[in-house]
Design a protein around this motif. Sequence first.
Motif, PDB file in Angstrom:
ATOM      1  N   GLU A 126      85.257 -19.858  21.863  1.00 21.23           N
ATOM      2  CA  GLU A 126      86.304 -19.369  22.774  1.00 21.23           C
ATOM      3  C   GLU A 126      86.784 -20.475  23.708  1.00 21.23           C
ATOM      4  O   GLU A 126      87.979 -20.592  23.980  1.00 21.23           O
ATOM      5  CB  GLU A 126      85.779 -18.160  23.558  1.00 21.23           C
ATOM      6  CG  GLU A 126      85.655 -16.926  22.662  1.00 21.23           C
ATOM      7  CD  GLU A 126      84.909 -15.766  23.297  1.00 21.23           C
ATOM      8  OE1 GLU A 126      84.221 -15.991  24.337  1.00 21.23           O
ATOM      9  OE2 GLU A 126      84.996 -14.639  22.760  1.00 21.23           O
ATOM     10  N   GLU A 127      85.852 -21.311  24.174  1.00 14.25           N
ATOM     11  CA  GLU A 127      86.232 -22.423  25.048  1.00 14.25           C
ATOM     12  C   GLU A 127      87.125 -23.420  24.296  1.00 14.25           C
ATOM     13  O   GLU A 127      88.091 -23.960  24.858  1.00 14.25           O
ATOM     14  CB  GLU A 127      84.964 -23.124  25.577  1.00 14.25           C
ATOM     15  CG  GLU A 127      85.251 -24.125  26.668  1.00 14.25           C
ATOM     16  CD  GLU A 127      84.018 -24.516  27.482  1.00 14.25           C
ATOM     17  OE1 GLU A 127      84.039 -25.635  28.012  1.00 14.25           O
ATOM     18  OE2 GLU A 127      83.061 -23.720  27.591  1.00 14.25           O
TER      19      GLU A 127
ATOM     20  N   ASP B 298      90.640 -21.971  24.018  1.00 15.74           N
ATOM     21  CA  ASP B 298      91.346 -22.118  25.301  1.00 15.74           C
ATOM     22  C   ASP B 298      91.880 -23.545  25.449  1.00 15.74           C
ATOM     23  O   ASP B 298      93.015 -23.753  25.911  1.00 15.74           O
ATOM     24  CB  ASP B 298      90.420 -21.788  26.468  1.00 15.74           C
ATOM     25  CG  ASP B 298      90.103 -20.290  26.567  1.00 15.74           C
ATOM     26  OD1 ASP B 298      90.810 -19.482  25.915  1.00 15.74           O
ATOM     27  OD2 ASP B 298      89.140 -19.931  27.277  1.00 15.74           O
TER      28      ASP B 298
ATOM     29  N   ASP C  89      94.931 -23.949  23.225  1.00 15.21           N
ATOM     30  CA  ASP C  89      96.118 -23.305  23.814  1.00 15.21           C
ATOM     31  C   ASP C  89      96.738 -24.194  24.885  1.00 15.21           C
ATOM     32  O   ASP C  89      97.962 -24.348  24.953  1.00 15.21           O
ATOM     33  CB  ASP C  89      95.744 -21.938  24.404  1.00 15.21           C
ATOM     34  CG  ASP C  89      95.401 -20.909  23.332  1.00 15.21           C
ATOM     35  OD1 ASP C  89      95.741 -21.143  22.148  1.00 15.21           O
ATOM     36  OD2 ASP C  89      94.794 -19.875  23.678  1.00 15.21           O
TER      37      ASP C  89
END
Length: 282
Positions: A63-64, A67, A70
């Motif tokens: 997930e990091e 991010d 993105d």
Amino acid sequence: MTDDLDTPVLDNHLHLDPRHGRGIDAVEDFVHLGGTHLLVVNKPSWHLGVEPDEPADFRPVFEETIDAVDAATEVLPGRAWPVLGVHPGLISRLVDERGFEPEAARDLMQGGLEVASEFVADGEALALKSGRPHYEVSDAVWDASNAVTRRAFELGAALDCAVQLHTEATEDLTDLAAVAEEVGLDPATVVKHYAEGRLAGVTPSVMSEKDRLERAAESGEPFLMETDFVDDPEKPGMVLGPKTVPRRVRWLVENGHDEAVRRAHVETPAAVYGIDTEATLE
């Protein structure tokens, strides 16, 4: 500035760590020199403070990374994509430092890959990352690592996605190409990161040093370019910096290798990952 570089410029393998490293500053350096697209690989889990006991423990690492991707896409003329998986060096941490049996380490790492594959299935990640140690290990650890890699290939085949590999230094990975074929994954969609200029069996992601790139350009074969930038403030010179791929693209063009540049930054990304680096440029 290199706004005269009339081509997409993709770094196929680097890491971004906004929490500890340069993060978006590194991306801006890449863009300033003419870089357009990035494949961002999650850092080894332990570099982000994760010592997994079960597969779900890898989720925050992935997930990091998403991010960070993105945020990178916000500043790139093209975009970034995440490549998620389990670093093969983890097996040594598990076995040597935490007392895991090689089979238990294998199972945990395969489970981590299955978690990574969920992000690919959901369209949040582009490809998987796996491999085997590049240093001497016991037969049991070697066998376990090859089993982890095989699981990555099975998941890649099921998802129709590429698999990036971290392996020993070699110009021949026909053994792993055969494993990929066995489980239904096209070996052309298996990518060896940190590759030399030539490679039998799978697609090389060539470290962007001039001698390696020259061999790749002259081979006429598909290849990608990378830096393996680690984005660690304690290792500022570790591997190559984020400006390197755009600089080397310029050098290749100046030396008459326009066709090789197109191969590395347009044709091979399309063939391996199904991405269009021209259509995704603003």
